[in-house]
Design an enzyme around this catalytic site. Structure first.
Site, short mmCIF file in Angstrom:
data_model
loop_
_atom_site.label_atom_id
_atom_site.label_comp_id
_atom_site.label_asym_id
_atom_site.label_seq_id
_atom_site.Cartn_x
_atom_site.Cartn_y
_atom_site.Cartn_z
N LYS A 1 15.11 -15.83 4.37
CA LYS A 1 15.28 -14.53 5.05
C LYS A 1 16.25 -13.63 4.31
O LYS A 1 16.49 -12.50 4.73
CB LYS A 1 15.75 -14.75 6.48
CG LYS A 1 14.76 -15.58 7.28
CD LYS A 1 15.01 -15.49 8.76
CE LYS A 1 14.01 -16.37 9.50
NZ LYS A 1 13.52 -15.74 10.72
N LYS B 1 16.36 -21.14 5.99
CA LYS B 1 16.31 -19.78 6.54
C LYS B 1 17.24 -18.84 5.78
O LYS B 1 16.92 -17.67 5.59
CB LYS B 1 16.68 -19.80 8.03
CG LYS B 1 15.50 -20.26 8.87
CD LYS B 1 15.78 -20.33 10.34
CE LYS B 1 14.58 -21.01 11.02
NZ LYS B 1 14.83 -21.39 12.39
N PRO C 1 6.54 -9.04 12.92
CA PRO C 1 7.42 -8.81 11.76
C PRO C 1 8.72 -9.58 11.95
O PRO C 1 9.15 -9.80 13.09
CB PRO C 1 7.68 -7.31 11.79
CG PRO C 1 7.40 -6.88 13.19
CD PRO C 1 6.35 -7.83 13.72
N ASP C 2 9.34 -9.99 10.86
CA ASP C 2 10.64 -10.66 10.94
C ASP C 2 11.72 -9.57 10.81
O ASP C 2 11.88 -8.96 9.76
CB ASP C 2 10.77 -11.70 9.82
CG ASP C 2 11.98 -12.60 10.06
OD1 ASP C 2 13.10 -12.06 10.18
OD2 ASP C 2 11.79 -13.82 10.13
N PHE D 1 20.81 -16.24 12.74
CA PHE D 1 20.98 -17.48 13.50
C PHE D 1 19.83 -18.41 13.15
O PHE D 1 18.74 -17.94 12.81
CB PHE D 1 20.97 -17.20 15.00
CG PHE D 1 22.33 -16.89 15.56
CD1 PHE D 1 23.05 -17.86 16.22
CD2 PHE D 1 22.89 -15.63 15.39
CE1 PHE D 1 24.32 -17.59 16.71
CE2 PHE D 1 24.15 -15.35 15.89
CZ PHE D 1 24.87 -16.34 16.55
N LYS E 1 -4.81 -4.56 33.81
CA LYS E 1 -4.46 -5.92 34.24
C LYS E 1 -5.69 -6.83 34.20
O LYS E 1 -6.75 -6.46 34.72
CB LYS E 1 -3.89 -5.86 35.66
CG LYS E 1 -3.36 -7.19 36.14
CD LYS E 1 -2.85 -7.08 37.56
CE LYS E 1 -2.58 -8.50 38.08
NZ LYS E 1 -2.43 -8.53 39.52
N ASP F 1 7.90 -15.10 17.63
CA ASP F 1 7.28 -15.16 16.30
C ASP F 1 5.87 -14.56 16.32
O ASP F 1 5.40 -14.08 15.30
CB ASP F 1 7.21 -16.62 15.83
CG ASP F 1 8.60 -17.17 15.51
OD1 ASP F 1 9.42 -16.37 15.00
OD2 ASP F 1 8.85 -18.35 15.77
N ASN G 1 10.64 -15.67 26.07
CA ASN G 1 11.36 -16.94 25.88
C ASN G 1 12.61 -16.94 26.72
O ASN G 1 12.92 -15.96 27.41
CB ASN G 1 11.65 -17.18 24.40
CG ASN G 1 12.54 -16.11 23.83
OD1 ASN G 1 13.70 -15.99 24.20
ND2 ASN G 1 12.00 -15.30 22.92
N1 CTP Z 1 14.34 -13.44 13.54
C1 CTP Z 1 13.99 -12.12 13.45
N2 CTP Z 1 12.68 -11.74 13.62
C2 CTP Z 1 11.73 -12.66 13.85
C3 CTP Z 1 12.09 -14.03 13.94
C4 CTP Z 1 13.41 -14.37 13.78
O1 CTP Z 1 14.87 -11.26 13.26
N3 CTP Z 1 10.47 -12.27 14.00
C5 CTP Z 1 15.75 -13.81 13.30
C6 CTP Z 1 16.49 -14.34 14.50
O2 CTP Z 1 17.16 -13.30 15.17
C7 CTP Z 1 17.47 -15.31 13.86
C8 CTP Z 1 16.72 -15.82 12.66
O3 CTP Z 1 15.72 -14.87 12.37
O4 CTP Z 1 18.62 -14.66 13.39
C9 CTP Z 1 16.09 -17.16 12.82
O5 CTP Z 1 15.38 -17.22 14.01
P1 CTP Z 1 14.62 -18.55 14.43
O6 CTP Z 1 13.89 -18.31 15.69
O7 CTP Z 1 15.60 -19.69 14.37
O8 CTP Z 1 13.67 -18.73 13.19
P2 CTP Z 1 12.17 -18.43 12.94
O9 CTP Z 1 12.04 -17.38 11.91
O10 CTP Z 1 11.47 -18.19 14.22
O11 CTP Z 1 11.69 -19.78 12.25
P3 CTP Z 1 11.11 -21.13 12.91
O12 CTP Z 1 10.02 -20.72 13.80
O13 CTP Z 1 10.69 -21.88 11.70
O14 CTP Z 1 12.26 -21.80 13.58
#
Ligand code: CTP
Length: 410
Positions: A347, A343, A309-310, A329, A292, A282, A214
């Site tokens: 979270k 969130k 994983p989050d 964030f 390749k 995500d 990204n």
């Molecule tokens: N984050 C994380 N790990 C992930 C996804 C997100 O640690 N796999 C953390 C980001 O660093 C940020 C927060 O979660 O602090 C929110 O990230 P964001 O991209 O806004 O949210 P998402 O969980 O991706 O939710 P959505 O797709 O619904 O916006």
């Protein structure tokens, strides 16, 4: 891979005065540079009797400054700028003579002029004959300098170059290095605290050369790590690939994928505060091709993705190892506040910094950020600020939070 530490990117102004121990400053310079510091040397006239400008300059990789009245030096780099552009001034060896001149406020050469003009912390490593060290004049000078906030490392006790035994030997380079590190760690409202910050994008491999990524630049996360380190926190930054330089004084752990980021964050616990600014992908491809993918294989009909994983949610759910303050964030293009509140809850964070990343906002890759701090207590609107200023404000809010908690515990 882990690089950098508390000295990374720090600018040290090293004043080398005239004592036999001056030879040890060559080793000190080498070690400071090895740890990522930049060293600029000022050599006194007496110092030049013991080490050559050439050796110091070869080791520091910079020119050596010697003369207060040199037209070229003053033109290129006045004495005020020399000290302004340093984070710490180190005097090694600090001879009886230079300590006396410092205590008396003399400014009769470049070194003492700098020391009188500087508003930076000064660390001195005394080195002299044992009788000079024990002399009432030196004792009084030391007391004066201590009172003014000058820090000291050493001297050690032992056999001296002059054949006598006792205190007066300059501390070894390793001990001076530790003292330099301690000077940085001892500063700021977050001293003694550990901080974990994530930054940058992640890359999720499709094959050995392609990935899903990204547009995150890492600017905001890196600025936050730098601000926390400036506030005195022992800071570890876990970052995906970015073009940002390593922030000064921060331990940097580089990762690529979300799973690596999670592992590196777990390894960084316990930590007092966690700030999760990374734009973690995500999803990742369900399978990474071992080789390749060739055009001749034909375009893949679809790429199957699985959820990553989050990182933030996992750290916030880490039980005893959970940081006392978890900051996430919420990067949103729509419904900023509603999404940020969701969130916060989902979270398990204490604060969410909600920011608008719609293309018109210019946040991704830009220099500025408009942030709202969302917590159980409500919403704080921050003005549009440069990313460095957002970081500074966050670090100071974090320090407020720890101060309030300490007060409540009293
Ligand atoms: N984050 C994380 N790990 C992930 C996804 C997100 O640690 N796999 C953390 C980001 O660093 C940020 C927060 O979660 O602090 C929110 O990230 P964001 O991209 O806004 O949210 P998402 O969980 O991706 O939710 P959505 O797709 O619904 O916006």
């Amino acid at each position: 891979m882990r690089t950098g530490a508390v000295l990374n990117g720090r600018r040290i102004l090293l004043i080398v005065a005239g004592g036999i121990a001056a030879y040890k400053t060559l080793e000190l310079t080498r070690r400071l540079v090895e740890r990522g510091a930049s060293v600029r040397c000022v050599l006194t006239e007496a110092g030049a009797q013991f080490v050559t400008p050439l050796s110091l300059s070869a080791l520091s990789g910079d020119k050596v400054y010697r003369d207060l009245f040199s037209l070229t030096d003053e033109h290129e780099m006045g004495h005020i700028r020399l000290s302004r552009e340093a984070d710490l001034v180190v005097v090694a060896p600090a001879t009886a003579d230079i300590l006396a001149r410092m205590a008396g406020g003399l400014a009769n050469d470049l070194a003492t002029t700098l020391l009188l003009a500087t508003d930076k912390d000064v660390l001195a490593a005394p080195a002299m004959n044992v009788r000079m060290w024990e002399h009432a004049a030196t004792r009084a000078n030391l007391a004066t300098l201590r009172e003014r906030g000058i820090r000291f490392v050493g001297p050690d006790e032992g056999e001296m170059a002059c054949g006598e035994y006792g205190p007066g030997r300059m501390a070894e380079p390793a001990a001076i290095l530790d003292a330099v590190e301690a000077c940085f760690a001892a500063r700021g409202r977050l001293r003694g605290r550990a901080a974990l910050v994530t930054s940058g994008p992640t890359r999720e491999a499709l094959d050995p050369v392609r990935y899903i990524g990204n547009r995150s630049s890492g600017k905001q996360g890196h600025a936050i790590a730098a601000a926390l380190a400036r506030a005195g926190a022992r800071t570890r930054l876990v970052t995906g690939p970015t073009h940002e330089p390593d922030p000064a004084g921060v331990e940097v752990v580089r990762v690529e994928s979300a799973r690596e980021m999670l592992e590196a964050c777990r390894a960084a616990l316990p930590s007092d505060v966690g700030v999760f600014a990374a734009a973690v992908s995500d999803w990742r491809p369900a399978r990474e091709a071992g080789r390749k993918m060739k055009k001749s294989d034909g375009a893949p009909a679809a790429v199957e993705l699985v959820e990553n994983p989050d990182v933030l949610a996992s750290v916030a759910a880490a039980g005893n190892a959970r940081p006392a303050l978890v900051v996430g964030f919420a990067a949103e293009t729509d419904d900023l506040l509603a999404n940020a509140r969701r969130k916060l809850e989902a979270k398990g964070c204490d604060w969410v910094l909600a920011n608008d990343v719609a293309p018109r906002s210019g946040t991704f890759g830009g220099e500025e950020n408009t942030v709202r701090l969302v917590s159980a207590d409500g919403v704080e609107d921050w003005p549009t600020l440069a990313k460095d200023a957002v970081a500074e404000r966050l670090a100071s809010r974090i320090a407020d939070w720890f101060d309030a908690r300490a007060e409540a515990a009293e």
